[in-house]
Design a protein around this motif. Structure first.
Motif, PDB file in Angstrom:
ATOM      1  N   LEU A   1       0.816  -1.203   0.000  1.00  4.69           N
ATOM      2  CA  LEU A   1       0.000   0.000   0.000  1.00  4.69           C
ATOM      3  C   LEU A   1       0.854   1.258   0.000  1.00  4.69           C
ATOM      4  O   LEU A   1       1.842   1.329   0.732  1.00  4.69           O
ATOM      5  N   VAL A   2       0.447   2.243  -0.792  1.00  8.53           N
ATOM      6  CA  VAL A   2       0.988   3.580  -0.593  1.00  8.53           C
ATOM      7  C   VAL A   2       0.213   4.184   0.565  1.00  8.53           C
ATOM      8  O   VAL A   2      -0.942   3.838   0.798  1.00  8.53           O
ATOM      9  N   ALA A   3       0.838   5.075   1.301  1.00  6.94           N
ATOM     10  CA  ALA A   3       0.202   5.633   2.489  1.00  6.94           C
ATOM     11  C   ALA A   3       0.329   7.151   2.503  1.00  6.94           C
ATOM     12  O   ALA A   3       1.275   7.706   1.937  1.00  6.94           O
ATOM     13  N   ALA A   4      -0.612   7.781   3.164  1.00  6.37           N
ATOM     14  CA  ALA A   4      -0.620   9.242   3.213  1.00  6.37           C
ATOM     15  C   ALA A   4      -1.324   9.714   4.469  1.00  6.37           C
ATOM     16  O   ALA A   4      -2.031   8.945   5.132  1.00  6.37           O
ATOM     17  N   TRP A   5      -1.120  10.971   4.774  1.00  2.00           N
ATOM     18  CA  TRP A   5      -1.838  11.654   5.841  1.00  2.00           C
ATOM     19  C   TRP A   5      -2.551  12.861   5.237  1.00  2.00           C
ATOM     20  O   TRP A   5      -1.972  13.608   4.445  1.00  2.00           O
ATOM     21  N   PHE A   6      -3.786  13.030   5.655  1.00  6.41           N
ATOM     22  CA  PHE A   6      -4.575  14.200   5.320  1.00  6.41           C
ATOM     23  C   PHE A   6      -5.064  14.812   6.629  1.00  6.41           C
ATOM     24  O   PHE A   6      -5.018  14.176   7.686  1.00  6.41           O
ATOM     25  N   ARG A   7      -5.540  16.030   6.555  1.00  8.03           N
ATOM     26  CA  ARG A   7      -6.107  16.650   7.752  1.00  8.03           C
ATOM     27  C   ARG A   7      -7.305  17.512   7.368  1.00  8.03           C
ATOM     28  O   ARG A   7      -7.415  17.982   6.231  1.00  8.03           O
ATOM     29  N   GLN A   8      -8.175  17.690   8.345  1.00 11.82           N
ATOM     30  CA  GLN A   8      -9.365  18.490   8.112  1.00 11.82           C
ATOM     31  C   GLN A   8      -9.649  19.345   9.342  1.00 11.82           C
ATOM     32  O   GLN A   8      -9.894  18.822  10.429  1.00 11.82           O
ATOM     33  N   ALA A   9      -9.590  20.649   9.137  1.00 14.85           N
ATOM     34  CA  ALA A   9      -9.920  21.606  10.187  1.00 14.85           C
ATOM     35  C   ALA A   9     -11.409  21.926  10.106  1.00 14.85           C
ATOM     36  O   ALA A   9     -12.032  21.762   9.056  1.00 14.85           O
TER      37      ALA A   9
ATOM     38  N   ALA B   1       2.732  12.057   1.957  1.00 18.23           N
ATOM     39  CA  ALA B   1       2.539  10.724   1.398  1.00 18.23           C
ATOM     40  C   ALA B   1       3.883  10.022   1.280  1.00 18.23           C
ATOM     41  O   ALA B   1       4.942  10.669   1.243  1.00 18.23           O
ATOM     42  N   ILE B   2       3.825   8.704   1.187  1.00 19.41           N
ATOM     43  CA  ILE B   2       5.051   7.903   1.137  1.00 19.41           C
ATOM     44  C   ILE B   2       4.832   6.707   0.232  1.00 19.41           C
ATOM     45  O   ILE B   2       3.744   6.124   0.198  1.00 19.41           O
ATOM     46  N   THR B   3       5.852   6.353  -0.533  1.00 17.47           N
ATOM     47  CA  THR B   3       5.758   5.216  -1.438  1.00 17.47           C
ATOM     48  C   THR B   3       5.787   3.891  -0.680  1.00 17.47           C
ATOM     49  O   THR B   3       6.027   3.845   0.517  1.00 17.47           O
ATOM     50  N   TRP B   4       5.543   2.789  -1.436  1.00 11.76           N
ATOM     51  CA  TRP B   4       5.464   1.475  -0.813  1.00 11.76           C
ATOM     52  C   TRP B   4       6.690   1.163   0.037  1.00 11.76           C
ATOM     53  O   TRP B   4       6.569   0.659   1.146  1.00 11.76           O
ATOM     54  N   SER B   5       7.854   1.461  -0.513  1.00 15.85           N
ATOM     55  CA  SER B   5       9.101   1.085   0.174  1.00 15.85           C
ATOM     56  C   SER B   5       9.568   2.145   1.154  1.00 15.85           C
ATOM     57  O   SER B   5      10.461   1.899   1.950  1.00 15.85           O
ATOM     58  N   GLY B   6       8.973   3.335   1.059  1.00 14.62           N
ATOM     59  CA  GLY B   6       9.429   4.447   1.886  1.00 14.62           C
ATOM     60  C   GLY B   6      10.545   5.250   1.245  1.00 14.62           C
ATOM     61  O   GLY B   6      11.049   6.186   1.859  1.00 14.62           O
TER      62      GLY B   6
ATOM     63  N   CYS C   1      -5.259   8.989   8.395  1.00 17.19           N
ATOM     64  CA  CYS C   1      -4.369   8.122   7.638  1.00 17.19           C
ATOM     65  C   CYS C   1      -5.144   7.571   6.442  1.00 17.19           C
ATOM     66  O   CYS C   1      -6.329   7.235   6.568  1.00 17.19           O
ATOM     67  N   ALA C   2      -4.480   7.492   5.303  1.00 19.07           N
ATOM     68  CA  ALA C   2      -5.110   6.965   4.098  1.00 19.07           C
ATOM     69  C   ALA C   2      -4.145   6.017   3.399  1.00 19.07           C
ATOM     70  O   ALA C   2      -2.925   6.164   3.513  1.00 19.07           O
ATOM     71  N   ALA C   3      -4.697   5.056   2.663  1.00 19.98           N
ATOM     72  CA  ALA C   3      -3.856   4.103   1.952  1.00 19.98           C
ATOM     73  C   ALA C   3      -4.564   3.605   0.696  1.00 19.98           C
ATOM     74  O   ALA C   3      -5.790   3.703   0.581  1.00 19.98           O
ATOM     75  N   ASP C   4      -3.770   3.107  -0.218  1.00 21.34           N
ATOM     76  CA  ASP C   4      -4.333   2.571  -1.455  1.00 21.34           C
ATOM     77  C   ASP C   4      -3.327   1.631  -2.094  1.00 21.34           C
ATOM     78  O   ASP C   4      -2.117   1.806  -1.917  1.00 21.34           O
ATOM     79  N   ALA C   5      -3.842   0.664  -2.860  1.00 29.63           N
ATOM     80  CA  ALA C   5      -2.968  -0.325  -3.477  1.00 29.63           C
ATOM     81  C   ALA C   5      -2.540   0.058  -4.893  1.00 29.63           C
ATOM     82  O   ALA C   5      -1.659  -0.569  -5.468  1.00 29.63           O
TER      83      ALA C   5
ATOM     84  N   TRP D   1      -0.905  11.641  -5.872  1.00 32.52           N
ATOM     85  CA  TRP D   1      -0.401  11.559  -4.499  1.00 32.52           C
ATOM     86  C   TRP D   1      -1.177  12.479  -3.569  1.00 32.52           C
ATOM     87  O   TRP D   1      -1.299  12.198  -2.384  1.00 32.52           O
ATOM     88  N   PHE D   2      -1.664  13.597  -4.089  1.00 29.50           N
ATOM     89  CA  PHE D   2      -2.233  14.646  -3.256  1.00 29.50           C
ATOM     90  C   PHE D   2      -3.765  14.656  -3.255  1.00 29.50           C
ATOM     91  O   PHE D   2      -4.367  15.420  -2.521  1.00 29.50           O
ATOM     92  N   ASP D   3      -4.353  13.808  -4.061  1.00 30.33           N
ATOM     93  CA  ASP D   3      -5.799  13.825  -4.283  1.00 30.33           C
ATOM     94  C   ASP D   3      -6.484  12.840  -3.347  1.00 30.33           C
ATOM     95  O   ASP D   3      -6.293  11.623  -3.471  1.00 30.33           O
ATOM     96  N   LYS D   4      -7.308  13.336  -2.448  1.00 31.57           N
ATOM     97  CA  LYS D   4      -7.953  12.473  -1.459  1.00 31.57           C
ATOM     98  C   LYS D   4      -8.907  11.465  -2.117  1.00 31.57           C
ATOM     99  O   LYS D   4      -9.142  10.395  -1.563  1.00 31.57           O
ATOM    100  N   THR D   5      -9.402  11.766  -3.297  1.00 30.19           N
ATOM    101  CA  THR D   5     -10.325  10.839  -3.962  1.00 30.19           C
ATOM    102  C   THR D   5      -9.603   9.617  -4.529  1.00 30.19           C
ATOM    103  O   THR D   5     -10.243   8.653  -4.943  1.00 30.19           O
ATOM    104  N   LYS D   6      -8.268   9.654  -4.541  1.00 29.95           N
ATOM    105  CA  LYS D   6      -7.479   8.541  -5.078  1.00 29.95           C
ATOM    106  C   LYS D   6      -7.079   7.541  -4.004  1.00 29.95           C
ATOM    107  O   LYS D   6      -6.339   6.592  -4.286  1.00 29.95           O
ATOM    108  N   TYR D   7      -7.552   7.730  -2.794  1.00 33.01           N
ATOM    109  CA  TYR D   7      -7.232   6.809  -1.702  1.00 33.01           C
ATOM    110  C   TYR D   7      -8.483   6.051  -1.299  1.00 33.01           C
ATOM    111  O   TYR D   7      -9.531   6.648  -1.023  1.00 33.01           O
TER     112      TYR D   7
END
Length: 127
Positions: free
Chosen positions: A32-40, A50-55, A96-100, A108-114
């Motif tokens: 999985l690729v992984a990412a962090w988003f936030r919402q105020a 965001a971070i790639t599979w291997s880091g 936290c968000a992730a996707d295969a 990488w930056f689009d929340k709809t892609k996770y």
């Protein structure tokens, strides 16, 4: 199905640090690729890092670059977000968000892609 559980949020003074963790289950984390988003409050959910599979590669929003560090430990099925020099404007619920699927460009930056999301953890920075 992938489950993501965040932890590590809390109340901190401006200039302080917090480390968020994202524990994954249901699928090998290294796939999985992984990412962090936030919402105020009253704002759209926004990309943080965001971070790639291997880091090997990481990506950051300009607002957190140089202050936040994303990392992962695939052996522990856990991702992390180290936050330093925190500011009141960093106050938000962090997800936290992730996707295969592979990422390209703005993907990488689009929340709809996770596909997978945690429940969020509150971070409050007092001035």
């Amino acid at each position: 199905q992938v489950q993501l559980v965040e932890s590590g949020g809390g109340l901190v003074q401006a200039g302080g640090s917090l480390r968020l963790a994202c524990a994954a289950s249901g699928r090998t984390f290294s796939s999985l690729v992984a990412a962090w988003f936030r919402q105020a409050p009253g704002k759209e959910r926004e990309f943080v890092a965001a971070i790639t599979w291997s880091g090997t590669n990481t990506y950051y929003a300009d607002s957190v670059k140089g202050r936040f560090t994303i990392s992962r430990d695939n052996a522990k099925n856990t991702g992390y977000l180290q936050m330093s020099s925190l500011k009141p404007e960093d106050t938000a619920v962090y997800y936290c968000a992730a996707d295969a699927r592979p990422r390209y460009g703005s993907g990488w930056f689009d929340k709809t892609k996770y596909t997978y999301w945690g429940q969020g953890t509150q971070v409050t920075v007092s001035s």
